[in-house]
Design a protein around this motif. Structure first.
Motif, PDB file in Angstrom:
ATOM      1  N   PHE A 120       0.816  -1.215   0.000  1.00  0.00           N
ATOM      2  CA  PHE A 120       0.000   0.000   0.000  1.00  0.00           C
ATOM      3  C   PHE A 120       0.852   1.268   0.000  1.00  0.00           C
ATOM      4  CE2 PHE A 120      -2.638  -3.179   2.311  1.00  0.00           C
ATOM      5  CZ  PHE A 120      -3.625  -3.308   1.348  1.00  0.00           C
ATOM      6  N   LEU A 121       2.038   1.210   0.603  1.00  0.00           N
ATOM      7  CA  LEU A 121       2.888   2.393   0.681  1.00  0.00           C
ATOM      8  C   LEU A 121       3.763   2.569  -0.566  1.00  0.00           C
ATOM      9  CD1 LEU A 121       4.103   2.137   4.402  1.00  0.00           C
ATOM     10  CD2 LEU A 121       2.342   3.643   3.477  1.00  0.00           C
ATOM     11  N   GLY A 122       4.132   1.461  -1.201  1.00  0.00           N
ATOM     12  CA  GLY A 122       5.037   1.545  -2.339  1.00  0.00           C
ATOM     13  C   GLY A 122       4.457   2.209  -3.578  1.00  0.00           C
ATOM     14  N   PRO A 123       3.278   1.774  -4.076  1.00  0.00           N
ATOM     15  CA  PRO A 123       2.729   2.389  -5.305  1.00  0.00           C
ATOM     16  C   PRO A 123       2.526   3.900  -5.217  1.00  0.00           C
ATOM     17  CG  PRO A 123       1.653   0.299  -4.879  1.00  0.00           C
ATOM     18  CD  PRO A 123       2.518   0.572  -3.689  1.00  0.00           C
ATOM     19  N   PRO A 124       1.900   4.444  -4.140  1.00  0.00           N
ATOM     20  CA  PRO A 124       1.789   5.911  -4.091  1.00  0.00           C
ATOM     21  C   PRO A 124       3.144   6.601  -3.973  1.00  0.00           C
ATOM     22  CG  PRO A 124       1.015   4.947  -2.033  1.00  0.00           C
ATOM     23  CD  PRO A 124       1.184   3.826  -3.014  1.00  0.00           C
ATOM     24  N   GLY A 125       4.107   5.963  -3.307  1.00  0.00           N
ATOM     25  CA  GLY A 125       5.445   6.541  -3.235  1.00  0.00           C
ATOM     26  C   GLY A 125       6.116   6.584  -4.599  1.00  0.00           C
ATOM     27  N   CYS A 126       5.865   5.550  -5.420  1.00  0.00           N
ATOM     28  CA  CYS A 126       6.417   5.534  -6.776  1.00  0.00           C
ATOM     29  C   CYS A 126       5.785   6.629  -7.631  1.00  0.00           C
ATOM     30  CB  CYS A 126       6.192   4.159  -7.399  1.00  0.00           C
ATOM     31  SG  CYS A 126       6.982   3.927  -9.006  1.00  0.00           S
ATOM     32  N   LEU A 127       4.471   6.816  -7.504  1.00  0.00           N
ATOM     33  CA  LEU A 127       3.796   7.878  -8.260  1.00  0.00           C
ATOM     34  C   LEU A 127       4.251   9.256  -7.797  1.00  0.00           C
ATOM     35  CD1 LEU A 127       0.154   6.476  -8.452  1.00  0.00           C
ATOM     36  CD2 LEU A 127       1.848   6.560 -10.283  1.00  0.00           C
ATOM     37  N   ALA A 128       4.514   9.398  -6.493  1.00  0.00           N
ATOM     38  CA  ALA A 128       4.946  10.694  -5.971  1.00  0.00           C
ATOM     39  C   ALA A 128       6.311  11.093  -6.512  1.00  0.00           C
ATOM     40  CB  ALA A 128       4.978  10.652  -4.446  1.00  0.00           C
ATOM     41  N   MET A 129       7.106  10.125  -6.962  1.00  0.00           N
ATOM     42  CA  MET A 129       8.409  10.462  -7.522  1.00  0.00           C
ATOM     43  C   MET A 129       8.307  11.177  -8.859  1.00  0.00           C
ATOM     44  SD  MET A 129      10.920   7.305  -6.581  1.00  0.00           S
ATOM     45  CE  MET A 129      11.330   6.965  -4.858  1.00  0.00           C
ATOM     46  N   LEU A 130       7.140  11.130  -9.484  1.00  0.00           N
ATOM     47  CA  LEU A 130       6.958  11.868 -10.735  1.00  0.00           C
ATOM     48  C   LEU A 130       6.954  13.375 -10.500  1.00  0.00           C
ATOM     49  CD1 LEU A 130       4.174   9.658 -12.359  1.00  0.00           C
ATOM     50  CD2 LEU A 130       6.600   9.718 -12.956  1.00  0.00           C
ATOM     51  N   TYR A 131       6.716  13.800  -9.256  1.00  0.00           N
ATOM     52  CA  TYR A 131       6.746  15.221  -8.922  1.00  0.00           C
ATOM     53  C   TYR A 131       8.188  15.672  -8.773  1.00  0.00           C
ATOM     54  CZ  TYR A 131       5.994  19.546  -6.294  1.00  0.00           C
ATOM     55  OH  TYR A 131       6.016  20.851  -5.875  1.00  0.00           O
ATOM     56  N   LYS A 132       8.544  16.744  -9.447  1.00  0.00           N
ATOM     57  CA  LYS A 132       9.923  17.243  -9.480  1.00  0.00           C
ATOM     58  C   LYS A 132      10.866  16.124  -9.896  1.00  0.00           C
ATOM     59  CE  LYS A 132       9.319  20.955  -6.082  1.00  0.00           C
ATOM     60  NZ  LYS A 132       9.772  21.533  -4.794  1.00  0.00           N
ATOM     61  N   LEU A 133      10.636  15.626 -11.094  1.00  0.00           N
ATOM     62  CA  LEU A 133      11.358  14.464 -11.595  1.00  0.00           C
ATOM     63  C   LEU A 133      12.851  14.749 -11.710  1.00  0.00           C
ATOM     64  CD1 LEU A 133      10.450  11.632 -12.446  1.00  0.00           C
ATOM     65  CD2 LEU A 133      10.461  12.425 -14.820  1.00  0.00           C
ATOM     66  N   GLN A 134      13.656  13.778 -11.290  1.00  0.00           N
ATOM     67  CA  GLN A 134      15.109  13.856 -11.362  1.00  0.00           C
ATOM     68  C   GLN A 134      15.646  12.561 -11.956  1.00  0.00           C
ATOM     69  OE1 GLN A 134      16.373  14.557  -7.353  1.00  0.00           O
ATOM     70  NE2 GLN A 134      15.536  16.634  -7.260  1.00  0.00           N
ATOM     71  N   ASP A 135      16.931  12.561 -12.317  1.00  0.00           N
ATOM     72  CA  ASP A 135      17.529  11.364 -12.906  1.00  0.00           C
ATOM     73  C   ASP A 135      17.460  10.177 -11.959  1.00  0.00           C
ATOM     74  OD1 ASP A 135      18.043  13.071 -14.949  1.00  0.00           O
ATOM     75  OD2 ASP A 135      20.232  13.090 -14.725  1.00  0.00           O
ATOM     76  N   ALA A 136      17.739  10.410 -10.682  1.00  0.00           N
ATOM     77  CA  ALA A 136      17.707   9.326  -9.704  1.00  0.00           C
ATOM     78  C   ALA A 136      16.289   8.778  -9.535  1.00  0.00           C
ATOM     79  CB  ALA A 136      18.250   9.813  -8.361  1.00  0.00           C
ATOM     80  N   LYS A 137      15.300   9.663  -9.557  1.00  0.00           N
ATOM     81  CA  LYS A 137      13.914   9.204  -9.426  1.00  0.00           C
ATOM     82  C   LYS A 137      13.494   8.372 -10.636  1.00  0.00           C
ATOM     83  CE  LYS A 137      12.231  12.938  -6.450  1.00  0.00           C
ATOM     84  NZ  LYS A 137      11.250  14.047  -6.323  1.00  0.00           N
ATOM     85  N   ILE A 138      13.981   8.735 -11.822  1.00  0.00           N
ATOM     86  CA  ILE A 138      13.666   7.948 -13.019  1.00  0.00           C
ATOM     87  C   ILE A 138      14.228   6.537 -12.881  1.00  0.00           C
ATOM     88  CG2 ILE A 138      14.152   7.746 -15.493  1.00  0.00           C
ATOM     89  CD1 ILE A 138      13.979  10.738 -15.713  1.00  0.00           C
ATOM     90  N   PHE A 139      15.422   6.407 -12.308  1.00  0.00           N
ATOM     91  CA  PHE A 139      15.988   5.072 -12.100  1.00  0.00           C
ATOM     92  C   PHE A 139      15.114   4.240 -11.171  1.00  0.00           C
ATOM     93  CE2 PHE A 139      18.560   2.100  -9.655  1.00  0.00           C
ATOM     94  CZ  PHE A 139      19.178   1.383 -10.668  1.00  0.00           C
ATOM     95  N   VAL A 140      14.660   4.837 -10.074  1.00  0.00           N
ATOM     96  CA  VAL A 140      13.822   4.098  -9.126  1.00  0.00           C
ATOM     97  C   VAL A 140      12.507   3.683  -9.781  1.00  0.00           C
ATOM     98  CG1 VAL A 140      12.594   4.237  -6.928  1.00  0.00           C
ATOM     99  CG2 VAL A 140      14.858   5.248  -7.142  1.00  0.00           C
ATOM    100  N   ILE A 141      11.893   4.576 -10.544  1.00  0.00           N
ATOM    101  CA  ILE A 141      10.630   4.254 -11.201  1.00  0.00           C
ATOM    102  C   ILE A 141      10.811   3.121 -12.202  1.00  0.00           C
ATOM    103  CG2 ILE A 141       8.849   5.160 -12.743  1.00  0.00           C
ATOM    104  CD1 ILE A 141       9.278   7.893 -11.431  1.00  0.00           C
ATOM    105  N   LEU A 142      11.857   3.201 -13.037  1.00  0.00           N
ATOM    106  CA  LEU A 142      12.106   2.148 -14.023  1.00  0.00           C
ATOM    107  C   LEU A 142      12.433   0.828 -13.336  1.00  0.00           C
ATOM    108  CD1 LEU A 142      14.224   4.104 -16.673  1.00  0.00           C
ATOM    109  CD2 LEU A 142      11.850   3.359 -16.875  1.00  0.00           C
ATOM    110  N   TYR A 143      13.232   0.891 -12.285  1.00  0.00           N
ATOM    111  CA  TYR A 143      13.573  -0.340 -11.569  1.00  0.00           C
ATOM    112  C   TYR A 143      12.334  -0.975 -10.954  1.00  0.00           C
ATOM    113  CZ  TYR A 143      15.708  -3.530  -8.227  1.00  0.00           C
ATOM    114  OH  TYR A 143      16.039  -4.652  -7.523  1.00  0.00           O
ATOM    115  N   ALA A 144      11.456  -0.155 -10.389  1.00  0.00           N
ATOM    116  CA  ALA A 144      10.240  -0.691  -9.782  1.00  0.00           C
ATOM    117  C   ALA A 144       9.354  -1.353 -10.835  1.00  0.00           C
ATOM    118  CB  ALA A 144       9.482   0.423  -9.070  1.00  0.00           C
ATOM    119  N   LEU A 145       9.203  -0.736 -11.998  1.00  0.00           N
ATOM    120  CA  LEU A 145       8.367  -1.305 -13.055  1.00  0.00           C
ATOM    121  C   LEU A 145       8.947  -2.604 -13.586  1.00  0.00           C
ATOM    122  CD1 LEU A 145       7.431   1.944 -15.039  1.00  0.00           C
ATOM    123  CD2 LEU A 145       6.004   0.666 -13.423  1.00  0.00           C
TER     124      LEU A 145
END
Length: 349
Positions: A156-181
């Motif tokens: 329950f905590l992971g999916p909204p945290g992954c979506l929240a990384m789209l706010y103020k997107l950075q290179d490191a956040k893109i890595f986490v999002i791609l890795y999670a997917l």
């Protein structure tokens, strides 16, 4: 994942000379170490022959093309459209050249097919064509109950945290999002790959908890916003009255366009009490989730930390049962084979 991350940065318009240099150094050193290092007898030329390992090589040459075309565009002072046309031409020519080399120069069978285990990630695990992969239970698809058993409230905590990384997107956040997917897709295809999702779940859930903590601190550090907002409005009116220059039409249009966001911001800043109550509720929910996750982790720890040789299970009547087949097999080998005997066994079974 590093190659996927680099490709994702290019597709999202975040290519830079720094990215090209970092990836090129990593690829050259890593591939050279694998091909010419101590493991060369096992690796061989697989980074350039195996279809499942060609991805990083394609990204390497793709970044090289991106950097070369950017340099040419700067020298010729091209605009964005000219740069896009140049890149399209170079990519088409490179693909045609690679196809000619692959079919006319390289020997037949130079590129090996996808392995059975990799095919099992994209087709049903019982239809890969390899009897070993098709018959092993840990190659089957992951049931949904397994995610709850191992991740619990992180689901329950992971999916909204992954979506929240789209706010103020950075290179490191893109890595986490791609890795999670990627990890979520592969973990659903093969039950033994659920472990890959653990780092992504920890990072995304931690990001969500961090957002709640930041929101709570901001809510309780904020003072009453009505006086401040009224004072800022009065000072703004006084400054406009005392000013001699009439604002331009462009400034008026920008002010009109920012009326709604500014009003919403003022409304948000004024509702200090509501923000504090909301923060308290969110902290309570997150604290409860963390407490439940801790108790769940201690509950399943005994089943995950059994000895390697002796296992403990439960019979049909619920009584604990010790499974010592491995120990008995080792005793049989000790008593029925010479001391210097060599026993052949499949490495991970």
């Amino acid at each position: 994942m590093i190659g996927i991350h680099a490709a994702g940065l290019v597709l999202s318009g975040r290519f830079s000379r720094k990215l090209w240099k970092a990836y090129s150094i990593w690829f050259i050193i890593g591939t050279s170490g694998a091909v010419f290092g101590p493991a060369r007898y096992l690796v061989g030329w697989q980074p350039f022959q195996s279809l499942e390992q060609l991805g990083p090589t394609v990204v390497f040459f793709g970044l090289l093309i991106w950097q070369a075309t950017a340099y040419i565009a700067r020298q010729r002072k091209m605009n964005t459209m000219g740069l896009m046309k140049l890149r399209a031409q170079v990519i088409v020519a490179s693909v045609l050249l690679a196809a000619v080399v692959a079919f006319a120069v390289l020997p037949a069978g130079f590129f090996g097919p996808l392995s059975a285990r990799v095919r099992g990630l994209f087709v049903k695990h019982t239809k890969t064509g390899n009897p070993l992969v098709d018959s092993v239970a840990e190659h089957q698809a992951t049931p949904s109950r397994v995610y709850w058993a191992y991740f619990h409230v992180v689901c329950f905590l992971g999916p909204p945290g992954c979506l929240a990384m789209l706010y103020k997107l950075q290179d490191a956040k893109i890595f986490v999002i791609l890795y999670a997917l990627v990890a979520y897709y592969f973990s659903g295809k093969m039950i033994r790959l659920v472990l890959l999702l653990a780092p992504a779940g920890a990072v995304t859930a931690g990001h969500m908890i961090g957002l709640v903590v930041d929101f709570t601190l901001q809510a309780y550090e904020a003072s009453g916003g009505k006086k401040d907002s009224k004072g800022s409005k009065a000072s703004a009116k006084a400054s406009t009255k005392s000013g001699t220059k009439k604002p331009s039409a462009k400034a008026d249009s920008k002010a009109e366009a920012s009326v709604v966001p500014s009003e919403l911001k003022e409304l948000y800043e004024e509702q200090v009490g509501f923000r504090r109550v909301t923060a308290l509720i969110l902290c309570t929910i997150v604290g409860f989730c963390m407490w439940r996750l801790t108790t769940h982790a201690f509950a399943i720890a005994p089943s995950l930390s059994e000895p390697q040789i002796m296992l403990r299970g439960k019979g049909r009547d619920g009584r604990p049962v010790i499974i010592d087949d491995f120990r008995e097999a080792y005793w049989w080998l000790r008593d029925n084979t010479p001391e210097d005997a060599r026993v052949m066994a499949w490495w991970d079974y």
